[in-house]
Design an enzyme around this catalytic site. Structure first.
Site, short mmCIF file in Angstrom:
data_model
loop_
_atom_site.label_atom_id
_atom_site.label_comp_id
_atom_site.label_asym_id
_atom_site.label_seq_id
_atom_site.Cartn_x
_atom_site.Cartn_y
_atom_site.Cartn_z
N ASN A 164 36.04 -20.38 39.19
CA ASN A 164 36.89 -21.51 39.60
C ASN A 164 36.83 -21.55 41.13
OD1 ASN A 164 38.81 -23.39 40.16
ND2 ASN A 164 40.54 -22.25 39.30
N TRP A 165 36.02 -22.45 41.64
CA TRP A 165 35.84 -22.53 43.10
C TRP A 165 37.05 -23.12 43.81
CZ3 TRP A 165 30.22 -24.64 44.26
CH2 TRP A 165 29.28 -23.70 43.83
N LYS A 166 37.96 -23.70 43.00
CA LYS A 166 39.14 -24.37 43.57
C LYS A 166 38.67 -25.40 44.60
CE LYS A 166 41.87 -20.41 42.25
NZ LYS A 166 43.02 -19.56 42.45
N HIS A 211 45.91 -25.36 35.06
CA HIS A 211 45.94 -24.24 36.01
C HIS A 211 47.30 -24.19 36.71
CE1 HIS A 211 44.99 -21.62 39.36
NE2 HIS A 211 43.93 -21.23 38.68
N GLU A 264 48.12 -23.61 39.63
CA GLU A 264 48.19 -24.28 40.95
C GLU A 264 48.45 -25.78 40.77
OE1 GLU A 264 44.51 -22.79 42.46
OE2 GLU A 264 45.40 -20.81 42.73
N GLU A 282 46.33 -16.27 32.76
CA GLU A 282 46.36 -16.05 34.21
C GLU A 282 47.81 -15.86 34.66
OE1 GLU A 282 42.66 -17.68 36.38
OE2 GLU A 282 44.18 -19.24 36.38
N GLY A 317 45.34 -14.58 43.36
CA GLY A 317 45.17 -14.55 44.82
C GLY A 317 45.99 -13.48 45.53
N SER A 346 43.00 -12.24 40.44
CA SER A 346 42.48 -11.15 41.28
C SER A 346 41.37 -10.32 40.60
CB SER A 346 43.62 -10.23 41.75
OG SER A 346 44.50 -10.96 42.57
N GLY A 353 38.89 -16.43 43.96
CA GLY A 353 38.38 -16.02 45.29
C GLY A 353 37.02 -15.35 45.28
P1 13P Z 1 41.86 -15.35 42.10
O1 13P Z 1 40.68 -14.74 41.40
O2 13P Z 1 41.56 -15.79 43.51
O3 13P Z 1 43.08 -14.49 42.00
O4 13P Z 1 42.20 -16.70 41.33
C1 13P Z 1 42.30 -16.69 39.96
C2 13P Z 1 42.35 -18.07 39.48
O5 13P Z 1 43.28 -18.80 39.77
C3 13P Z 1 41.23 -18.55 38.67
O6 13P Z 1 41.52 -19.76 38.06
#
Ligand code: 13P
Length: 253
Positions: free
Chosen positions: A8-10, A94, A96, A172, A178, A215, A237
């Site tokens: 997930n590159w966000k 997600h 976020e 998640e 993160g 993470s 990340g």
């Molecule tokens: P991180 O791997 O940066 O903690 O993010 C996880 C995530 O939100 C994947 O969708």
């Protein structure tokens, strides 16, 4: 069975050339992996340019999708648009988006149904916040159960059966995203078993793959992926650092 390793590159990277570089960097490892299926979920501006060409060993995904296939919905992207651009997966719900975009379970439910109906594979994200987890794993399970019940509401069960292999659940925990503090693999296994048994029962009778996200790094990936109950990882990340992501793909075995 192959582990599903999803990037997930966000909202990264900030240019097409950097996106292309990242894709090229991981492709060889993905194509030669016997134990991992690799999915890259890119931001929209780079996604379809890349996904409409064949990249051996890679599948592509979006990070969100609307619930109608066309119409007056300014700024939205439809399941049909993604499907017609060679996109195979979509992340829905997600945390976020739940946090920053006010996404509700009702909206997520509509997105999931529309995406599956159009033939996209759905990676549905669920997971509890820290206040709930502090109360223990049972409280977390109760929270996740409630999210799943709302997000998967009103599926005609005969249709659901056919979609079984198209639905992936990503556990998640919000507090692990993160933060550098991944869930303990034993707790993730317990949560994965719980999710699988909940969805195996009526009215769902589904057998979805369950991923862990939060993470994930090349250091902890092996200890998570060793368990048969954890069908893969959703990586944030570490997925935009190609050397790290390659090591995570290799950790699939
Ligand atoms: P991180 O791997 O940066 O903690 O993010 C996880 C995530 O939100 C994947 O969708």
């Amino acid at each position: 069975m192959k582990k599903l390793i999803v990037a997930n590159w966000k909202m990264n990277p900030d240019s097409f050339s950097r996106a292309e570089l990242l894709v090229r960097a991981v492709q060889k490892t993905a194509a030669s992996s016997k134990n991992a299926k690799v999915v890259l979920c890119l931001p929209y501006p780079w996604l379809t340019d890349i996904s409409h060409k064949k990249h051996k060993g890679l599948s592509f995904g979006a990070q969100n999708v609307f619930w109608e296939n066309s119409g007056a919905y300014t700024g939205e992207v439809s399941p049909a648009m993604l499907k017609n651009s060679g996109v195979e997966y979509v992340i829905i719900g997600h945390s976020e988006r739940r946090k920053w975009l006010g996404e509700t379970d009702e909206m997520i439910n509509k997105r999931v149904k529309a995406a599956l109906k159009t033939g996209l594979k759905v990676i549905l994200c669920v997971g509890e916040g820290i206040e709930i987890r502090k109360k223990g794993l049972s409280a977390a399970k109760k929270f996740v159960k409630n999210q799943l019940q709302k997000d998967l509401k009103n599926f005609p069960s005969s249709k659901l059966q056919a979609l079984s292999s198209y639905l992936v659940i990503a556990y998640e925990p919000v507090w692990a995203i993160g933060t550098g503090k991944a869930d303990k693999p034993e707790d993730t296994v317990e949560m994965a078993k719980f999710i699988k048994s909940l969805l195996a029962a009526k009215p769902y009778t589904l057998n979805p793959n369950v991923l862990y996200g939060g993470s994930v790094t090349f250091r902890n990936a092996g200890s998570l992926l060793q368990y048969k109950e954890i069908n893969g990882a959703l990586v944030g990340g570490a997925s935009i650092k190609s050397k790290e992501f390659i090591k995570i793909i290799r950790a699939a075995g």
